[in-house]
Design an enzyme around this catalytic site. Structure first.
Site, short mmCIF file in Angstrom:
data_model
loop_
_atom_site.label_atom_id
_atom_site.label_comp_id
_atom_site.label_asym_id
_atom_site.label_seq_id
_atom_site.Cartn_x
_atom_site.Cartn_y
_atom_site.Cartn_z
N CYS A 121 -18.59 6.01 14.76
CA CYS A 121 -18.11 7.30 15.28
C CYS A 121 -18.06 8.33 14.15
O CYS A 121 -19.10 8.72 13.63
CB CYS A 121 -16.77 7.10 16.00
N HIS A 222 -17.88 3.16 19.81
CA HIS A 222 -16.98 2.13 19.25
C HIS A 222 -17.32 0.77 19.84
O HIS A 222 -16.68 0.35 20.82
CB HIS A 222 -15.52 2.50 19.54
N GLU A 224 -16.49 -2.04 18.79
CA GLU A 224 -15.35 -2.98 18.66
C GLU A 224 -14.38 -2.88 19.82
O GLU A 224 -13.51 -3.72 19.97
CB GLU A 224 -14.62 -2.76 17.32
#
Ligand code: MN
Length: 245
Positions: A121, A222, A224
């Protein structure tokens, strides 16, 4: 005695947290880091550590000598536009100058030693700017026809798709050229400089880049925060490159 862990050490950049001083006491800035970043690094086979800020290049070199790879994380802040030679747009978000200074030096030093680097990001934007990129300071007001890149649904769910260049690091890692991704950014790379654009959203917004050298990858979303092996494969690619350091 057990054999010590041989997982590649992955350094992560923290954000500056809210100061939560009690009444009458001075504010105490604190580092904070979403656990999901560390969990993704661990799930990918790495050992996550946090990198406190410094503006001393020797101290940064020492920090990097402890790491086999680095993750430049995201956060709710923008890179100072003077880093890419522009004036502040009225819809520029908050700045974290101490963090931006550190990440600029860290990215520069990591690229110089070809230490595997993953930018997430705002971390992708930091990588891009170091490679000479400029940014769109506010997508909604500066890009006609832009999709919603600040999704209202959970970041565990898709916000839009990205089309990935076949043959890129990212396509090889995720084994696909079309991926559902989350989207929680109001800025994006405009001119990529020396970065190679390797994925775009359907509205043309740049969603992933590669830098020069052994492994420098930036993604605008993102991974994750999303489930699934394809998302984790992005962290795996970093850890695998780090294991070869
Ligand atoms: Mn997006």
């Amino acid at each position: 005695m057990n054999k010590p862990e041989t997982r590649p050490v992955i350094g992560l950049t923290p954000d500056i947290g809210e100061t939560q001083a009690r009444p009458g006491r001075p504010p105490l800035p604190r580092y904070e880091l979403k656990q999901a970043y560390c969990e993704a690094v661990r799930a990918a086979g790495g050992l996550p550590i946090v990198l406190p800020y410094s503006d001393d290049i020797d101290a940064i070199a020492s920090l990097l000598s402890l790491c086999e790879g680095v993750v430049i994380t995201g956060g709710g802040f923008d890179i100072p536009p003077d880093y890419y030679g522009e004036a502040h747009h009225p819809r520029l978000g908050p700045l974290h100058p101490e963090r931006s200074r550190f990440e600029r030096l860290l990215v520069r030093a990591a690229l110089a030693r070809e230490l595997p680097l993953l930018g997430i990001c705002g971390g992708m934007q930091a990588l891009a700017v170091e490679l000479g990129a400029t940014l769109i300071q506010d997508l909604e007001s500066q890009l006609a026809g832009a999709l919603e890149h600040q999704q209202k649904n959970s970041p565990g769910e898709s916000g839009h798709t990205v089309q990935i260049d076949a043959g890129s690091l990212l396509a090889r890692a995720a084994r696909t050229t079309l991926l559902e991704v989350n989207s929680t950014h109001h800025q994006a790379v405009r001119e990529p400089g020396r970065a190679r654009v390797i994925a775009r959203a359907p509205d043309g917004v740049i969603e992933a880049i590669e830098g020069p050298g052994r492994f420098a990858l930036g993604v605008q979303w993102h991974p994750e925060l999303m489930p699934g092996a394809q998302q984790l494969s992005i962290y795996r690619a970093l850890v695998q490159a780090a294991a070869r350091t």
